[in-house]
Design a protein around this motif. Structure first.
Motif, PDB file in Angstrom:
ATOM      1  N   GLU A 173       7.057  -2.028  -2.219  1.00  0.00           N
ATOM      2  CA  GLU A 173       8.257  -2.395  -1.466  1.00  0.00           C
ATOM      3  C   GLU A 173       8.832  -1.187  -0.746  1.00  0.00           C
ATOM      4  O   GLU A 173       8.829  -0.084  -1.271  1.00  0.00           O
ATOM      5  N   GLY A 174       9.360  -1.413   0.448  1.00  0.00           N
ATOM      6  CA  GLY A 174      10.065  -0.355   1.170  1.00  0.00           C
ATOM      7  C   GLY A 174       9.195   0.377   2.169  1.00  0.00           C
ATOM      8  O   GLY A 174       8.128  -0.075   2.563  1.00  0.00           O
ATOM      9  N   GLY A 175       9.672   1.524   2.595  1.00  0.00           N
ATOM     10  CA  GLY A 175       8.989   2.312   3.612  1.00  0.00           C
ATOM     11  C   GLY A 175       9.756   2.304   4.924  1.00  0.00           C
ATOM     12  O   GLY A 175      10.514   1.374   5.223  1.00  0.00           O
ATOM     13  N   HIS A 176       9.567   3.341   5.711  1.00  0.00           N
ATOM     14  CA  HIS A 176      10.314   3.493   6.964  1.00  0.00           C
ATOM     15  C   HIS A 176      10.047   2.335   7.927  1.00  0.00           C
ATOM     16  O   HIS A 176      10.946   1.896   8.651  1.00  0.00           O
ATOM     17  N   TYR A 177       8.807   1.833   7.942  1.00  0.00           N
ATOM     18  CA  TYR A 177       8.454   0.760   8.864  1.00  0.00           C
ATOM     19  C   TYR A 177       8.135  -0.528   8.111  1.00  0.00           C
ATOM     20  O   TYR A 177       7.219  -1.273   8.481  1.00  0.00           O
ATOM     21  N   GLU A 178       8.896  -0.812   7.049  1.00  0.00           N
ATOM     22  CA  GLU A 178       8.599  -1.978   6.215  1.00  0.00           C
ATOM     23  C   GLU A 178       8.708  -3.300   6.976  1.00  0.00           C
ATOM     24  O   GLU A 178       8.110  -4.304   6.569  1.00  0.00           O
ATOM     25  N   SER A 238       3.210  -2.918   5.580  1.00  0.00           N
ATOM     26  CA  SER A 238       3.439  -2.583   4.175  1.00  0.00           C
ATOM     27  C   SER A 238       2.900  -1.200   3.834  1.00  0.00           C
ATOM     28  O   SER A 238       1.937  -0.716   4.444  1.00  0.00           O
ATOM     29  N   SER A 239       3.518  -0.575   2.834  1.00  0.00           N
ATOM     30  CA  SER A 239       3.021   0.679   2.274  1.00  0.00           C
ATOM     31  C   SER A 239       2.023   0.354   1.172  1.00  0.00           C
ATOM     32  O   SER A 239       2.267  -0.498   0.315  1.00  0.00           O
ATOM     33  N   ILE A 240       0.902   1.068   1.187  1.00  0.00           N
ATOM     34  CA  ILE A 240      -0.168   0.857   0.223  1.00  0.00           C
ATOM     35  C   ILE A 240      -0.390   2.144  -0.572  1.00  0.00           C
ATOM     36  O   ILE A 240      -0.259   3.245  -0.046  1.00  0.00           O
ATOM     37  N   GLY A 241      -0.708   1.997  -1.839  1.00  0.00           N
ATOM     38  CA  GLY A 241      -1.031   3.162  -2.663  1.00  0.00           C
ATOM     39  C   GLY A 241      -2.048   2.792  -3.711  1.00  0.00           C
ATOM     40  O   GLY A 241      -2.206   1.627  -4.075  1.00  0.00           O
ATOM     41  N   GLY A 242      -2.757   3.783  -4.214  1.00  0.00           N
ATOM     42  CA  GLY A 242      -3.753   3.492  -5.228  1.00  0.00           C
ATOM     43  C   GLY A 242      -4.271   4.739  -5.902  1.00  0.00           C
ATOM     44  O   GLY A 242      -3.915   5.867  -5.544  1.00  0.00           O
TER      45      GLY A 242
END
Length: 258
Positions: free
Chosen positions: A175-180, A184-188
């Protein structure tokens, strides 16, 4: 006339010392010595020009700025031509579903995989080298995203995992991020970028088993995220399951990093 000439010589000498002083503050002693030697055997203007080129070379080899500058040119929904213009030809390509294609690009500091359809970047993931200080300020996890556990910085919306011979990894959409509002922001976490401890692998396996059995994963994902740091990140407009082809397998990672 002689006094004016003497003043000009003194002025040039003072300028040389001022520039050398600035170089000493920003440059290793070995590079300073080289610049001093150049100044002693060549014309002053030529020496300063050569010193500046030496500093640019030093920055490109030992600073993260050039790599982060290249990454800043890539964004979701951009034309795929931006990737070739920024990184050159892809080092590896594979097809996904339909007309979708996954292309991999290599920089000295990271590997980038991009999901492309109809000539547009739908998503991309950045797999940084351990020493690379990636700029993640626009990510939901902020600028410290790669230095803390998942649970410290983000809240997951969707998550998936893989425990298999082809590779062990965890992947989530945060959830979130400057350009949400745009993507979407992805992480892993991939074991190829940082090995998993026995306890981390156990937490990952428990979450993976419950996810496959369509069981409640609330507790297992909470434990997993509290004991694991992200080591790759990215941005996406597609469903998280569509990102799986963009994650390097064991053999692909060995191929691209050998």
């Amino acid at each position: 006339m002689q006094d004016e000439t003497t003043q000009n010589v003194q002025r040039n000498t003072d300028e040389e010392y001022d520039i050398l002083g600035m170089l000493k503050q920003k440059t290793p002693n070995s590079l300073v010595s080289i610049v001093v030697l150049i100044i002693g055997i060549s014309q002053f203007n030529d020496a300063i020009d050569m010193g500046g080129k030496g500093w640019d070379l030093f920055m490109s080899n030992f600073s993260d700025n050039p790599s982060n500058d290249r990454l800043s040119k890539v964004y979701v929904r951009a034309s795929s031509e931006v990737l070739d213009e920024t990184f050159g030809s892809p080092v590896y390509k594979k097809s996904s579903e339909g007309d979708t294609e996954v292309k991999y690009y290599k920089d000295g500091k990271f590997i980038l995989s991009a999901i492309i359809s109809n000539g547009t970047v739908d998503a991309f993931l950045v797999f940084p080298q351990p020493e690379f200080g990636a700029n993640t300020q626009e990510h939901a996890g902020g600028e410290n995203y790669l230095n803390a556990n998942f649970s410290d910085l983000t809240m997951p919306m969707n998550a998936m995992s893989n425990v298999a011979r082809t590779g062990n990894y965890y992947l989530e959409e945060a959830e979130g991020g400057h350009y949400e509002m745009l993507y979407s922001s992805i992480g892993g976490h991939s074991e190829y970028l940082a090995p998993l401890s026995n306890s981390q692998l156990q937490h990952l396996a428990e979450f993976n088993d419950q996810l496959m059995m369509d069981e409640d994963v609330t507790e297992s994902i909470t434990v997993l995220r509290a004991h694991m740091k992200p080591n790759f990140y990215g941005y996406s407009t597609v469903d998280i399951t569509a990102l799986e082809p963009a994650i390097l397998t064991r053999l692909e990672y060995e191929l691209l990093t050998k």
